[in-house]
Design a protein around this motif. Structure first.
Motif, short mmCIF file in Angstrom:
data_model
loop_
_atom_site.label_atom_id
_atom_site.label_comp_id
_atom_site.label_asym_id
_atom_site.label_seq_id
_atom_site.Cartn_x
_atom_site.Cartn_y
_atom_site.Cartn_z
N VAL A 36 -4.74 -43.61 -24.89
CA VAL A 36 -3.53 -44.31 -24.45
C VAL A 36 -3.20 -43.87 -23.02
CG1 VAL A 36 -1.09 -44.77 -24.89
CG2 VAL A 36 -2.66 -44.40 -26.81
N GLN A 37 -3.06 -44.86 -22.13
CA GLN A 37 -2.81 -44.54 -20.73
C GLN A 37 -1.56 -45.24 -20.21
OE1 GLN A 37 -6.29 -45.44 -18.42
NE2 GLN A 37 -7.56 -43.96 -19.49
N LEU A 38 -1.02 -44.67 -19.15
CA LEU A 38 0.06 -45.26 -18.38
C LEU A 38 -0.53 -45.48 -16.99
CD1 LEU A 38 3.11 -45.95 -18.39
CD2 LEU A 38 3.50 -43.67 -17.51
N GLU A 39 -0.46 -46.71 -16.50
CA GLU A 39 -0.99 -47.03 -15.18
C GLU A 39 0.18 -47.13 -14.19
OE1 GLU A 39 -4.84 -49.79 -16.37
OE2 GLU A 39 -3.03 -50.75 -15.64
N LEU A 40 0.07 -46.42 -13.09
CA LEU A 40 1.06 -46.52 -12.02
C LEU A 40 0.45 -47.32 -10.88
CD1 LEU A 40 2.47 -42.88 -11.71
CD2 LEU A 40 3.35 -44.78 -13.07
N PHE A 41 1.19 -48.28 -10.37
CA PHE A 41 0.74 -49.10 -9.25
C PHE A 41 1.75 -49.01 -8.12
CE2 PHE A 41 -1.34 -51.21 -12.79
CZ PHE A 41 -2.57 -51.57 -12.28
N SER A 42 1.25 -49.11 -6.89
CA SER A 42 2.12 -49.29 -5.74
C SER A 42 1.77 -50.65 -5.16
CB SER A 42 1.88 -48.20 -4.69
OG SER A 42 0.60 -48.37 -4.09
N PHE A 43 2.76 -51.39 -4.75
CA PHE A 43 2.56 -52.65 -4.06
C PHE A 43 3.55 -52.69 -2.91
CE2 PHE A 43 0.81 -53.95 -8.19
CZ PHE A 43 -0.39 -54.51 -7.78
N PRO A 44 3.19 -53.30 -1.80
CA PRO A 44 4.14 -53.40 -0.70
C PRO A 44 5.37 -54.23 -1.10
CG PRO A 44 1.91 -53.94 0.02
CD PRO A 44 1.89 -53.86 -1.47
N ASN A 45 6.54 -53.65 -0.95
CA ASN A 45 7.82 -54.34 -1.17
C ASN A 45 7.98 -55.02 -2.53
OD1 ASN A 45 8.63 -53.69 1.54
ND2 ASN A 45 7.19 -55.27 2.19
N PRO A 46 7.78 -54.32 -3.64
CA PRO A 46 8.00 -54.98 -4.94
C PRO A 46 9.50 -55.20 -5.16
CG PRO A 46 7.63 -52.66 -5.27
CD PRO A 46 7.41 -52.92 -3.80
N PRO A 47 9.88 -56.31 -5.79
CA PRO A 47 11.31 -56.52 -6.06
C PRO A 47 11.79 -55.52 -7.12
CG PRO A 47 10.00 -58.23 -7.11
CD PRO A 47 9.06 -57.40 -6.28
N PRO A 48 13.07 -55.15 -7.08
CA PRO A 48 13.58 -54.22 -8.09
C PRO A 48 13.59 -54.84 -9.48
CG PRO A 48 15.36 -54.99 -6.69
CD PRO A 48 14.09 -55.55 -6.12
N ARG A 49 13.45 -53.98 -10.48
CA ARG A 49 13.47 -54.41 -11.88
C ARG A 49 14.88 -54.27 -12.40
NH1 ARG A 49 14.02 -52.29 -16.77
NH2 ARG A 49 12.77 -53.05 -18.48
N ARG A 54 -6.67 -49.38 -3.56
CA ARG A 54 -7.27 -50.72 -3.52
C ARG A 54 -6.92 -51.35 -2.18
NH1 ARG A 54 -5.32 -53.32 -8.87
NH2 ARG A 54 -3.37 -53.10 -7.76
N GLU A 55 -7.85 -51.22 -1.23
CA GLU A 55 -7.65 -51.65 0.16
C GLU A 55 -7.21 -53.11 0.25
OE1 GLU A 55 -7.32 -51.03 4.08
OE2 GLU A 55 -8.22 -49.48 2.84
N ALA A 56 -7.85 -54.00 -0.48
CA ALA A 56 -7.54 -55.43 -0.39
C ALA A 56 -6.10 -55.74 -0.78
CB ALA A 56 -8.51 -56.23 -1.27
N ARG A 57 -5.53 -54.92 -1.65
CA ARG A 57 -4.15 -55.15 -2.11
C ARG A 57 -3.14 -54.23 -1.45
NH1 ARG A 57 -4.32 -56.37 -8.53
NH2 ARG A 57 -6.05 -57.82 -8.50
N GLY A 58 -3.62 -53.28 -0.66
CA GLY A 58 -2.71 -52.30 -0.06
C GLY A 58 -1.97 -51.54 -1.15
N SER A 59 -2.70 -51.18 -2.21
CA SER A 59 -2.07 -50.67 -3.43
C SER A 59 -2.83 -49.49 -4.02
CB SER A 59 -2.03 -51.81 -4.46
OG SER A 59 -1.67 -51.34 -5.73
N TRP A 60 -2.06 -48.50 -4.47
CA TRP A 60 -2.62 -47.39 -5.25
C TRP A 60 -2.58 -47.75 -6.72
CZ3 TRP A 60 -5.13 -43.18 -3.65
CH2 TRP A 60 -4.99 -42.79 -2.31
N LYS A 61 -3.55 -47.24 -7.48
CA LYS A 61 -3.56 -47.36 -8.94
C LYS A 61 -3.92 -45.99 -9.48
CE LYS A 61 -5.75 -49.75 -12.82
NZ LYS A 61 -6.43 -48.67 -13.55
#
Length: 137
Positions: free
Chosen positions: A56-69, A40-47
């Protein structure tokens, strides 16, 4: 009592700190099938949508610099993911062969079912819960 408004879980979404590492863990180590993957170019993120079981699905996302959980000590919010398996020992054996450390198998004091935990690459606790309804591996 009225009929429930919800019928099933469709998906659970996870934000990963290292998308390639998490994608490899969930696909290669846990064996989930990629349904679709988009950048997703606008978000700089993979899905990446992964199939856990039919519907039933599991979605993986990447976001620039996410805070740790925070996982330990346990924090408010999502506590862990739990997957049904027909034989906890068999799945633990496969995971250990693939380099995944699992906790000792325990017994649920209320249901008598066997379960254990391990962690994903970001430390998210994942539970394996022995269930007759699970599909054999």
């Amino acid at each position: 009592m009225s009929k429930p408004l919800l019928s099933a879980i469709h998906h659970v979404a996870l934000i990963c700190s290292d998308y390639p590492r998490s994608k490899a863990f969930y696909t290669q180590t846990l064996g989930l099938r990629v349904v679709r993957e988009v950048y997703r170019e606008a978000r700089g993120s993979w899905k990446c949508d992964l199939e856990v079981s039919p519907g039933v699905q599991l979605e993986l996302f990447s976001f620039p610099n996410p805070p740790p959980r925070p996982s330990r000590p346990e924090a408010q919010g999502l506590r862990h993911l739990a997957f049904a398996v027909p034989d906890v020992d068999a799945v633990v054996g496969v995971l250990q062969q693939r380099g995944v450390a699992c906790e000792a198998v325990r017994i649920d004091e209320y249901t008598g079912r066997r379960f254990t935990f391990f962690a994903d690459p970001d430390g998210l606790p994942i539970e394996l819960y022995e269930s007759d309804a699970a599909v054999a591996v």
